[in-house]
Write an enzyme that holds these catalytic residues in place. Structure first.
Site, mmCIF file in Angstrom:
data_model
loop_
_atom_site.group_PDB
_atom_site.id
_atom_site.type_symbol
_atom_site.label_atom_id
_atom_site.label_comp_id
_atom_site.label_asym_id
_atom_site.label_seq_id
_atom_site.Cartn_x
_atom_site.Cartn_y
_atom_site.Cartn_z
ATOM 1 N N ASP A 161 -22.893 12.691 -34.706
ATOM 2 C CA ASP A 161 -23.817 13.034 -35.793
ATOM 3 C C ASP A 161 -25.078 12.188 -35.644
ATOM 4 O O ASP A 161 -25.029 11.081 -35.097
ATOM 5 C CB ASP A 161 -23.174 12.788 -37.165
ATOM 6 C CG ASP A 161 -23.814 13.650 -38.257
ATOM 7 O OD1 ASP A 161 -23.108 14.492 -38.835
ATOM 8 O OD2 ASP A 161 -25.024 13.491 -38.531
ATOM 9 N N LYS A 171 -19.630 26.740 -37.863
ATOM 10 C CA LYS A 171 -20.152 27.240 -39.130
ATOM 11 C C LYS A 171 -21.336 28.169 -38.860
ATOM 12 O O LYS A 171 -22.228 27.845 -38.069
ATOM 13 C CB LYS A 171 -20.620 26.073 -40.010
ATOM 14 C CG LYS A 171 -21.098 26.518 -41.413
ATOM 15 C CD LYS A 171 -22.118 25.561 -42.023
ATOM 16 C CE LYS A 171 -21.553 24.202 -42.380
ATOM 17 N NZ LYS A 171 -20.876 24.197 -43.694
ATOM 18 N N ASP A 187 -19.553 21.760 -37.909
ATOM 19 C CA ASP A 187 -19.827 22.062 -39.318
ATOM 20 C C ASP A 187 -21.295 21.759 -39.626
ATOM 21 O O ASP A 187 -21.660 21.497 -40.767
ATOM 22 C CB ASP A 187 -18.899 21.232 -40.215
ATOM 23 C CG ASP A 187 -18.769 21.816 -41.622
ATOM 24 O OD1 ASP A 187 -18.880 23.047 -41.762
ATOM 25 O OD2 ASP A 187 -18.561 21.041 -42.578
ATOM 26 N N ASP A 243 -28.760 12.143 -31.727
ATOM 27 C CA ASP A 243 -29.038 13.571 -31.565
ATOM 28 C C ASP A 243 -28.637 13.989 -30.155
ATOM 29 O O ASP A 243 -29.254 13.561 -29.178
ATOM 30 C CB ASP A 243 -30.538 13.809 -31.796
ATOM 31 C CG ASP A 243 -30.917 15.272 -31.789
ATOM 32 O OD1 ASP A 243 -30.141 16.087 -31.253
ATOM 33 O OD2 ASP A 243 -31.998 15.600 -32.318
#
EC number: 2.1.1.166
Length: 207
Positions: free
Chosen positions: A80, A161, A121, A96
């Protein structure tokens, strides 16, 4: 600055939410864990001994759940751009992954064995303007698919997602060319008015 009516409504819904309360009671970091739990009960993506990559992992609800299921002989790599508190048995790659240095760290952690499952997600910060939000959401889904192409073992699985809207159908068609089976899931823990769904792509094809 006074809060808007919409932010008041969101806060009330959040604190009245049964899944928020359950997450607090059961020691999970976010309500999102129950979306993954429902998908797991239906699709059995997570198994003992697997190597899993969790994209957009913070604050760590999915990571917690996955780590519990893969067990001590499996591993979870959580990625993340946001900081994330440590979890037992989890390797956190902060940054990133579009940046070469971060991607190299992620690949180094995985080693030559690759991953059995990539989960994403990831979602953009929503502006409420569909013309802005939908392209951002699809861009993140494309990034996740590209990483899955890089790290998944042949036959591996991909969970991502998505938001129904522009480019959704094209994205699902793309998945169907790259995986043996693709299903769309709308977990009960996903807020009813949200266009959020999850694509479960099984069996990465050997290209």
């Amino acid at each position: 600055m006074p809060r808007s009516k919409s932010s008041h409504r969101w806060l009330k819904e959040h604190f009245d939410d049964e899944y928020v309360k359950r997450a607090q009671q059961e020691g999970y970091r976010s309500r999102a864990v129950y979306k993954l739990q429902e998908i797991q009960e239906r699709d059995r993506l997570l198994r003992q001994g697997m190597t899993v990559v969790d994209l957009g992992a913070a604050p760590g609800g999915w990571t917690q759940y996955a780590a519990g299921l893969v067990g001590k002989h499996g591993r979870v790599v959580a990625s993340d751009i946001l900081p994330m508190d440590p979890l037992p048995g989890v390797t956190i790659v902060e940054g990133d992954f579009r940046e070469a240095e971060v991607l190299e760290r992620l690949l180094a952690v995985l080693g030559e064995g690759g991953a059995d499952l990539v989960m994403s997600d990831m979602a953009p910060n929503m502006s409420g303007m569909d013309a802005v939000d939908q392209p951002r959401a699809m861009y993140l889904a494309e990034l996740a698919a590209e990483l899955a192409r890089t790290v998944l073992k042949p036959g591996g699985d991909f969970l991502v997602k998505l938001f129904q809207g522009a480019e959704f159908d094209e994205y699902v068609r793309m998945l169907r060319t790259e995986y043996d089976k693709v299903s769309i899931r709308k977990p009960k823990a996903s807020r009813p008015r949200s266009r959020e769904v999850y694509a479960v792509a099984r069996g990465r094809k050997v290209v």
